[in-house]
Scaffold this active site. Structure first.
Site, PDB file in Angstrom:
ATOM      1  N   LYS A  96       5.248  -7.410 -32.472  1.00 29.43           N
ATOM      2  CA  LYS A  96       4.459  -8.181 -33.436  1.00 29.43           C
ATOM      3  C   LYS A  96       4.509  -7.414 -34.751  1.00 29.43           C
ATOM      4  CE  LYS A  96      -0.288  -9.271 -34.643  1.00 29.43           C
ATOM      5  NZ  LYS A  96      -1.697  -9.077 -34.285  1.00 29.43           N
ATOM      6  N   GLY A 157     -10.743  -9.720 -37.422  1.00 35.20           N
ATOM      7  CA  GLY A 157     -11.977  -9.077 -36.956  1.00 35.20           C
ATOM      8  C   GLY A 157     -13.251  -9.748 -37.426  1.00 35.20           C
ATOM      9  N   ALA A 184      -6.035 -13.812 -35.327  1.00 35.56           N
ATOM     10  CA  ALA A 184      -7.052 -13.251 -36.238  1.00 35.56           C
ATOM     11  C   ALA A 184      -8.113 -14.264 -36.639  1.00 35.56           C
ATOM     12  CB  ALA A 184      -6.436 -12.664 -37.492  1.00 35.56           C
ATOM     13  N   GLY A 185      -9.332 -13.836 -36.508  1.00 36.97           N
ATOM     14  CA  GLY A 185     -10.470 -14.617 -36.981  1.00 36.97           C
ATOM     15  C   GLY A 185     -11.106 -15.522 -35.952  1.00 36.97           C
ATOM     16  N   ASN A 206      -8.959 -10.866 -30.054  1.00 38.72           N
ATOM     17  CA  ASN A 206      -9.325  -9.497 -29.710  1.00 38.72           C
ATOM     18  C   ASN A 206     -10.802  -9.225 -29.987  1.00 38.72           C
ATOM     19  OD1 ASN A 206      -9.634  -6.722 -29.413  1.00 38.72           O
ATOM     20  ND2 ASN A 206      -7.796  -6.190 -30.477  1.00 38.72           N
ATOM     21  N   THR A 207     -11.190  -9.184 -31.272  1.00 36.60           N
ATOM     22  CA  THR A 207     -12.558  -8.793 -31.620  1.00 36.60           C
ATOM     23  C   THR A 207     -13.616  -9.649 -30.932  1.00 36.60           C
ATOM     24  OG1 THR A 207     -11.825  -7.944 -33.731  1.00 36.60           O
ATOM     25  CG2 THR A 207     -14.153  -8.489 -33.568  1.00 36.60           C
TER      26      THR A 207
END
Lengths: 256, 328
Positions: A96, A157, A184-185, A206-207
């Site tokens: 990635k 994040g 993301a997000g 992830n986050t």
């Protein structure tokens, strides 16, 4: 669910995972298992090449595709170097591309990402570039040989959801050669479902998991949302309307 | 603007600040703490900082590790599991010049994937050479941003040049150093103006060098260590400073050293800290063999081993991270 194909590999899960921020590596392992994910991304810079006890790789099951990422690269040259090192140290050829030169917003540099993709795809890597959703960049990435395009949903994040929705819809509509993976997000299962209903091919989270009260349970919730969103996309959602539309029209008899 | 925001935040109730700072930290960095350890290479110094145990006018035993000693110190420290090392010297261009540092880095890099330095401020080209050699990080503290107080506290040596020190982080960033830690030594004067000036310094650096990972340190003088009696900064004040720093700069790193006592560290780390030292010694040498009786730059309060700090973090459901960055 229908299969997702990335770089020739068939995947039955459309839910990809990031591995940062978890309170323990055991928890990460539980999250991976409960998510049903088949692809997880790890920053090469965080891999303990000396293989000490806290080596993150020993917590990732063997059947999972390891997607090393170039986190920490500030330009194409550094990203290319990291990817080559990852492959040379036996971590496979999935990469990635993350090229970030802003520590405050962590926004990807599309121009440098494209350069790195051109070089690495030509060297036979399965390249998944992480970008700001931009159609010109996405087209150029496809031409360069990217195996997927990964637009950000909102600031990484942030758990803010699909703030870039319109631009992602453009990519989904226009890029049909490779999968579009929203990265993301994404902060809630409903955001993931929304992305999938829009026609995204997969999401990477992830986050939202690492900061949940019970990350493994949240991983399962996300897996279900991704699956529901995909099914809904395949089923073809009905149109929306500003006015109410009765499900049994009162004037139907006139056309009988 | 930043000053206004900072003073508004400083005026808030401490518990409110702590809640918000912890929320932001967990969102940005998750439940992780990176661990590192200092390695003192030498204590020769040409400066006479009135508050420092290495001051040139103090009659202490001066030492400098040679190549073999560096090797054995590294071996002992790396065996504890530490992967991120901070190399320190006093500030002596005569005893620990660039050439000494470069050769030290050659040895150290065999053992550690990530190397930072805290040494005398240098020119951009010197930093470039250190980056080439394998240095990723730099720590340099302005001590105080009050020019008058600075002049009084630094009567001798190159450190007298306030401006040169102030511009050190920018020179390091120009040279390609990736992680830069800045700070003020709390307790030298009134902490409020110093901390506000530190925030402004950070803001201007972030704007100029967006690709650098900046972090903040708030070393605090807990007792009289040199000839000067410090203005003590209370625990509550330090908590306030850390929380406000986190709220103003959500992505910045915050370091917490073993200067602070264990009880305080165990309670404060989750409010904003991203990186802690552990199992540290602040004497020259000290990992390979005991250096009891040797002179330290400052006294350590948290004397726990790395394994103990690691266990503390795990018990509080935090992941102790050893490899968060490696030179590549």
């Amino acid at each position: 669910m229908d299969e997702l194909i990335i770089g020739g590999r068939k995947l039955s899960s459309r839910f990809l995972l990031g591995t940062g921020k978890f309170k323990s590596k055991q928890e990460l392992q539980e999250v991976i298992c409960r998510s049903g994910s088949e692809v997880v991304t790890v920053a090469l810079r965080r891999i303990d090449l000396e293989k000490n006890e806290d080596n993150i790789l020993s917590y990732i099951p063997e059947n999972i595709v390891l997607l090393t990422n170039t986190s920490g690269a500030r330009n194409a040259e550094e990203a290319v170097r990291l990817a080559r090192l990852a492959r040379a140290s036996g971590h496979g050829d999935w990469v990635k591309i993350e090229v970030i030169n802003d520590s405050k917003y962590l926004l990807p540099d599309n121009a440098e990402t494209l350069k790195a993709t051109e070089i690495l795809a030509a060297e036979g890597f399965i390249v998944l570039p992480y970008i700001n959703p931009d159609l010109y960049t996405a087209r150029a990435l496809v031409k360069a040989g990217a195996a997927a395009v990964m637009p950000l949903g909102s600031l990484i994040g942030s758990n803010q959801g699909l703030r870039m929705k319109t631009m992602i819809e453009v990519l989904i509509a226009e890029i049909s050669e490779v999968p579009i993976i929203v990265d993301a997000g994404i902060g809630r299962p409903s955001h993931a479902a929304e992305a999938m209903e829009m026609g995204a091919d997969a999401v990477l989270v992830n986050t939202a998991l690492a900061t949940a009260g019970k990350p493994p349970q949240m991983a399962e919730a996300f897996a279900k949302a991704v699956e529901a969103g995909r099914l809904a996309w395949l089923a073809g959602a009905g149109d929306t309307s500003a006015l109410a539309r009765a499900s049994s029209p009162l004037t139907g008899f006139l056309h009988a | 603007m930043l000053k206004v925001r900072a003073s508004e935040l400083f005026a808030l109730d401490l518990e409110t600040l702590a809640q918000e700072a912890q929320r932001i930290t967990r969102q940005q960095f998750g439940r992780t703490i990176a661990l590192y350890a200092p390695l003192y290479l030498a204590n020769y110094c040409e400066n006479q900082c009135l508050y420092c145990g290495f001051s040139a006018n103090l009659r202490i035993q001066r030492e400098k590790l040679g190549p073999e000693q560096i090797d054995s110190e590294c071996a002992a420290l790396a065996a504890t599991g530490i992967q991120n090392v901070l190399l320190l010297t006093g500030e002596s261009h005569r005893h620990t010049p660039l050439s000494y540092l470069l050769s030290a880095v050659e040895t150290v890099k065999k053992y550690f994937p990530s190397i930072s330095i805290e040494v005398q401020p240098m020119d951009t080209q010197d930093y470039r050479a250190l980056v080439e050699a394998g240095v990723d990080g730099l720590a340099v503290y302005q001590e105080t941003y009050d020019k008058e107080l600075y002049a009084r506290l630094h009567p001798a040596g190159r450190k007298r040049n306030f401006q040169y020190r102030l511009e050190t982080p920018a020179r390091a960033a120009e040279a390609g150093i990736r992680q830069i830690s800045i700070g003020a030594l709390l307790g030298l004067g009134d902490w409020r103006p110093d901390v506000e000036a530190l925030f402004e310094h950070l803001q201007s650096l972030e704007k100029e060098y967006p690709g650098v990972d900046f972090s903040l340190s708030f070393p605090r003088m807990l007792q009289v260590e040199g000839a000067m009696a410090p203005c003590i900064v209370s625990d509550a004040d330090l908590v306030r400073i850390i929380c406000v720093a986190r709220i103003l700069f959500p992505r910045v790193g915050i370091n917490l050293s073993t200067r602070e006592p264990a009880y305080f560290r165990d309670h404060v780390f989750s409010l904003g800290v991203t990186k802690m030292s552990a199992g540290s010694t602040t004497t020259v040498g000290g990992y390979a063999e005991s250096m009891e009786g040797h002179d330290a730059q400052f006294s350590i309060s948290d004397e726990r081993s790395l394994a103990e700090v690691k266990a503390m973090l795990s018990s509080k459901e935090y992941d102790p991270v050893f490899t968060d960055w490696r030179r590549m």
